[in-house]
Design a protein around this motif. Structure first.
Motif, short mmCIF file in Angstrom:
data_model
loop_
_atom_site.label_atom_id
_atom_site.label_comp_id
_atom_site.label_asym_id
_atom_site.label_seq_id
_atom_site.Cartn_x
_atom_site.Cartn_y
_atom_site.Cartn_z
N GLY A 1 0.83 -1.19 0.00
CA GLY A 1 0.00 0.00 0.00
C GLY A 1 0.87 1.25 0.00
O GLY A 1 2.08 1.19 0.20
N CYS A 2 0.24 2.38 -0.20
CA CYS A 2 0.99 3.63 -0.27
C CYS A 2 1.74 3.93 1.03
O CYS A 2 2.96 4.16 1.02
N PRO A 3 1.06 3.93 2.20
CA PRO A 3 1.80 4.25 3.43
C PRO A 3 2.85 3.20 3.80
O PRO A 3 3.93 3.54 4.27
N GLY A 4 2.54 1.93 3.56
CA GLY A 4 3.51 0.89 3.87
C GLY A 4 4.75 0.98 3.01
O GLY A 4 5.88 0.83 3.49
N GLY A 5 4.56 1.24 1.71
CA GLY A 5 5.69 1.40 0.82
C GLY A 5 6.53 2.61 1.18
O GLY A 5 7.77 2.57 1.17
N ARG A 6 5.86 3.71 1.50
CA ARG A 6 6.60 4.91 1.88
C ARG A 6 7.39 4.71 3.17
O ARG A 6 8.49 5.24 3.33
N ASN A 7 6.83 3.93 4.09
CA ASN A 7 7.55 3.67 5.33
C ASN A 7 8.88 2.98 5.09
O ASN A 7 9.86 3.22 5.81
N VAL A 8 8.93 2.12 4.07
CA VAL A 8 10.19 1.45 3.75
C VAL A 8 11.25 2.48 3.36
O VAL A 8 12.39 2.43 3.82
N GLY A 9 10.86 3.43 2.50
CA GLY A 9 11.80 4.47 2.10
C GLY A 9 12.16 5.40 3.23
O GLY A 9 13.32 5.77 3.40
N LEU A 10 11.16 5.80 4.03
CA LEU A 10 11.42 6.69 5.15
C LEU A 10 12.35 6.05 6.17
O LEU A 10 13.27 6.69 6.69
N LYS A 11 12.11 4.79 6.44
CA LYS A 11 12.95 4.09 7.42
C LYS A 11 14.39 4.03 6.94
O LYS A 11 15.34 4.26 7.72
N ALA A 12 14.58 3.76 5.64
CA ALA A 12 15.94 3.70 5.09
C ALA A 12 16.66 5.03 5.24
O ALA A 12 17.84 5.08 5.62
N LEU A 13 15.96 6.13 4.99
CA LEU A 13 16.59 7.44 5.07
C LEU A 13 16.79 7.89 6.52
O LEU A 13 17.84 8.43 6.88
N CYS A 14 15.78 7.69 7.36
CA CYS A 14 15.90 8.13 8.75
C CYS A 14 17.01 7.37 9.48
O CYS A 14 17.74 7.96 10.29
N GLU A 15 17.16 6.09 9.20
CA GLU A 15 18.18 5.29 9.87
C GLU A 15 19.57 5.54 9.30
O GLU A 15 20.57 5.25 9.96
N SER A 16 19.65 6.08 8.09
CA SER A 16 20.94 6.30 7.46
C SER A 16 21.72 7.46 8.09
O SER A 16 22.95 7.49 8.04
N GLY A 17 20.99 8.43 8.65
CA GLY A 17 21.63 9.61 9.20
C GLY A 17 22.15 10.56 8.14
O GLY A 17 22.88 11.51 8.45
N GLU A 18 21.72 10.36 6.88
CA GLU A 18 22.24 11.15 5.77
C GLU A 18 21.39 12.36 5.44
O GLU A 18 21.82 13.23 4.67
N VAL A 19 20.17 12.43 5.99
CA VAL A 19 19.26 13.51 5.60
C VAL A 19 18.58 14.10 6.83
O VAL A 19 18.46 13.46 7.88
#
Length: 291
Positions: A63-81
Motif C-alpha cells: 500500500g501507499c503508506p507501507g511502501g513509503r515507510n520502507v523508504g522513510l525508514k531507510a533514510l531516517c536510519e541512514s543519518g544522511e538527511v
C-alpha cells in the motif's frame, strides 16, 4: 543559513514508467541536489529503472503508506538527511528550485514539521479538493494548516523520529490525516506553501469501489485512534451525513457501508488521542477535528 540535507522517497507499482522517468529527471535537475533518492517498488522489481537512485523492490504491495515507510525508514536510519520529500510517481516538479525552497523553510523554523506542496494539473489548475483547508477558494493563499496532500510534501526527520511513520495498516486513505494529527499534537507546524508545485494529472479517487471501502474503514479507525472519546461520535456522524449527501453510486454506498462496519468491528491499532489543546489549536487554524 545552512540548508538541511534533503532526501527523496518515491513509491511506484511500475505501472507508470514514462511518468516516473520524467519525475526522476525533474528531481535530478534541482539546483540543490538531493543527498539521496530512494525508489520503492511496491510488488515490482524496478529492473527497468536506469536512474542512479537507491532501489528497494518489494515482493508484495504494502500500500501507499507501507511502501513509503520502507523508504522513510531507510533514510531516517541512514543519518544522511534532515528532511524527506515524498512525491507521487505520476507527479512532476516543474521548477528547479523546489529543494532549495524546502530547505530554506525548514532551516528558518525548527518547529516546522510538514510542508505541503500545491498540486496542480498540466494546465496549472488546482482543484478545490487539493487545497488543505475548508475555505478552498484561493489555492494561492499560503499559511499554517491542519492537513497536507500525500502527492507532494516534505517531512522533518526529527519530527518523524518523534511521532513515528505512516500508519501502514491503513493501506490507502486518510493516512495523511493520521500523521498530520500526530504532528500537530506533538507541537509541530504544518505549512501549505503554494509556490512549491507538483504537477499531477487530474483523476478521481472514487473511481473504484475499494476507495469507498478503505475511506470508510480508515475514517472510523482514525477517529478511534486519535480523537478524544467525546468527539468520536460527532466526527463520524458528520461524515456519515456528508457521505450520504455526496455519494451517487449504489455500489459505492454499499462498499462504504461495508468499510464503515469493518472499521467498527476490527482493531484500529494503538489508541493515542490528541490532547484538547490540540483540538483548540486546530479550531483556531480553521479546521476543528470534526470536519
Amino acid at each position: 543559513m545552512t540548508l538541511p540535507r534533503i532526501g527523496v522517497v518515491i513509491v511506484t507499482m511500475g505501472t507508470r514508467p514514462r511518468e516516473l522517468d520524467a519525475l526522476l529527471a525533474s528531481v535530478e535537475k534541482q539546483d540543490v541536489p538531493a543527498a539521496r533518492v530512494v525508489l520503492v517498488g511496491n510488488a515490482t522489481p524496478l529492473t527497468d529503472v536506469s536512474a542512479d537512485v537507491t532501489k528497494i523492490p518489494l515482493e508484495e504491495n504494502l500500500g501507499c503508506p507501507g511502501g513509503r515507510n520502507v523508504g522513510l525508514k531507510a533514510l531516517c536510519e541512514s543519518g544522511e538527511v534532515d528532511v524527506v520529500i515524498e512525491l507521487d510517481d505520476d507527479g512532476l516538479l516543474i521548477a528547479d528550485d523546489v529543494f532549495r525552497t524546502v530547505g530554506q523553510l525548514f532551516a528558518s523554523d525548527p518547529k516546522l514539521g510538514i510542508v505541503g506542496f500545491r498540486v496542480a494539473d498540466e494546465h496549472g489548475h488546482t482543484e478545490r479538493r487539493w487545497v488543505p483547508r475548508l475555505r478552498a477558494d484561493d489555492p494561492m493563499r499560503r499559511g499554517l494548516v491542519t492537513a497536507f496532500l500525500g502527492g507532494g510534501h516534505a517531512f522533518s526527520v526529527p519530527m518523524l523520529n518523534e511521532i513515528g511513520l505512516w500508519p501502514a495498516e491503513f493501506f490507502f486513505g486518510h493516512e495523511e490525516t493520521d500523521l498530520a494529527w500526530r504532528a500537530l499534537d506533538a507541537g509541530r507546524k504544518i505549512l501549505y506553501e503554494p509556490k512549491l508545485v507538483l504537477q499531477h494529472p487530474k483523476t478521481s479517487p472514487a473511481r473504484h469501489a475499494v476507495y469507498y471501502r478503505f475511506t470508510a474503514r480508515n475514517r472510523v479507525w482514525l477517529a478511534r485512534r486519535r480523537l478524544p472519546l467525546a468527539l468520536v461520535p460527532v466526527y463520524l456522524g458528520v461524515w456519515i451525513l456528508l457521505t450520504l449527501a455526496r455519494i451517487r453510486s449504489l455500489t459505492g454506498l454499499k462498499a462504504w457501508c461495508g468499510g464503515f462496519m469493518e472499521g467498527v468491528r476490527t482493531s484500529c491499532g494503538p489508541r493515542k488521542p490528541m490532547r484538547w489543546r490540540t483540538v483548540w489549536r486546530m479550531t483556531r487554524l480553521g479546521r476543528p477535528p470534526v470536519l
